[in-house]
Design an enzyme around this catalytic site. Structure first.
Site, short mmCIF file in Angstrom:
data_model
loop_
_atom_site.label_atom_id
_atom_site.label_comp_id
_atom_site.label_asym_id
_atom_site.label_seq_id
_atom_site.Cartn_x
_atom_site.Cartn_y
_atom_site.Cartn_z
CG HIS A 14 -2.02 1.01 1.14
ND1 HIS A 14 -1.83 2.32 1.51
CD2 HIS A 14 -3.29 0.92 0.70
CE1 HIS A 14 -2.96 3.00 1.31
NE2 HIS A 14 -3.85 2.17 0.83
NE ARG B 130 -1.59 1.47 5.89
CZ ARG B 130 -2.60 0.80 5.36
NH1 ARG B 130 -3.32 1.37 4.38
NH2 ARG B 130 -2.92 -0.41 5.76
CE1 TYR B 131 2.02 -0.30 6.44
CE2 TYR B 131 0.84 -1.25 4.57
CZ TYR B 131 0.93 -1.00 5.92
OH TYR B 131 -0.04 -1.44 6.77
CB THR B 132 6.12 2.92 -0.83
OG1 THR B 132 4.95 3.54 -1.36
CG2 THR B 132 5.96 1.42 -0.84
#
Length: 359
Positions: A18, A20-22
């Site tokens: 997702h 939000r993790y990168t």
């Protein structure tokens, strides 16, 4: 840097993470691409809905297309450009600027072929001159094979090859009677993209390498198709024609940048000389301003005293605290520096050899 799990750089092709993790941020070279956007050097045009303006292209300090590479498929065309070493590209470009009649062979004295982040080798070096001369061809990429006793380590995999896929291909080969020398496969992907193979006590190293190159992705080909958009039109380039076009565009933009700097220096010089002249005749200037009905009249009166419009505006805006002897000394130093800069920029713009050295 390390690959992001689930990102496009993940070597094991896990599902995308997702957003939000990168995260991503520009490198120093990336910032250099946008550092001159406020100088009005590159042309700007409205964005897709006309609410903003955006650059038609970026003022690249080096030929980045060859450095970063590109891979894509469009309607009726494709592009496949492997990455190259930045220092080698810069040296080849400098060669072309110094010697405009350089050939592809001259450039290949600096560019030793593609340079892949995985560290794999390109084994068909004898084809380089033909590939770069045509702007089309195929590079053969090969892993590094390190034998130590009954162990073989496969590392520095070709671009787009992954250890898990090679491991799977080895098992499939064993099912058909190949790779009989291999006893065990150790996948160390968690540490690095490489495979460790446990071998029988007797094996033919050369034959094993040939089989691995033939039956697995330990060796693979990558096409070279040097296409780029020039003036809104996709074109096929050779190495020489691409670098010549880049030098031509970079030369035009550099001249525009130098001319803008010269215009700015000339403006500052005009103001400084006007203020110096005003300080010499300060009593007359003050009396003239006092007798004027308004600013417009004062400006007109100053222009009749052979001040330019810009100088007149600067005089009217000056603070009284600047009307000192020390300010006159500072203005002399400022004018001296501006004149030196003016002469330097004029020299670059009017002397082709000096301009090439500056490039």
């Amino acid at each position: 840097g390390r690959a992001i799990r689930g990102g496009r750089t993940d070597p094991e092709e896990m599902p995308p993470a997702h957003m939000r993790y990168t995260e991503a941020k520009l490198s120093p070279l990336g910032y250099a691409l946008t550092s001159k956007l406020d100088k009005n050097i590159v042309p700007m045009s409205p964005n897709y809905d006309g609410t903003e303006i955006e650059p038609e292209f970026l003022f690249a300090p080096v030929p980045l297309l060859l450095n970063t590479g590109a891979l894509g498929i469009g309607v009726g065309m494709a592009v496949s450009i492997p990455p190259h070493n930045l220092d080698e590209i810069i040296n080849a470009t400098i060669e072309l600027i110094k010697e405009p009649e350089s050939t592809t062979a001259d450039l290949l004295k600096h560019i030793k072929g593609p340079d892949f982040p995985s560290g794999c080798s390109v084994v068909n070096q004898e084809d380089f001159l033909g590939i770069y001369t045509k702007g089309k061809g195929s590079f053969v990429l090969r892993s590094t094979f390190e034998f130590s006793g009954n162990t073989l380590v496969i590392k520095n995999l070709p671009m787009y090859s992954i250890a898990a896929k090679i491991e799977e291909q080895i098992y499939k080969g064993k099912e058909t009677g190949a790779f009989k020398e291999i006893i065990k496969i150790i996948n160390t992907t968690a540490q690095s993209q490489q495979l460790t193979l446990q071998l029988k006590s007797k094996y033919d190293a050369d034959q094993l390498v040939r089989d691995l190159c033939k039956l697995t992705d330990a060796e693979r080909s990558m096409n070279f198709d040097l296409r780029a958009v020039d003036n809104g039109v996709p074109k096929t380039f050779t190495l020489l024609s691409y670098l010549r076009r880049w030098v031509e565009i970079h030369s035009e933009l550099t001249r525009k940048e130098l001319q803008l700097e010269l215009n700015d220096v000339n403006y500052k010089l005009e103001i400084a000389e006007g203020l110096k002249k005003a300080l010499v005749n300060i009593d007359l200037i003050i009396e003239t301003i006092k007798q004027s009905e308004n600013r417009s009249a004062a400006k007109l009166a100053l222009q009749k005293m052979e001040f330019t419009e810009n100088q007149a505006n600067a005089i009217l805006d000056i603070k009284l605290s600047r009307l000192t002897r020390l300010e006159g000394i500072e203005l002399d130093k400022q004018i001296e520096d501006l004149l030196a800069n003016h002469n330097f920029l004029n020299k670059l713009l009017n002397n082709q050899n000096e301009f090439r050295m500056y490039m």
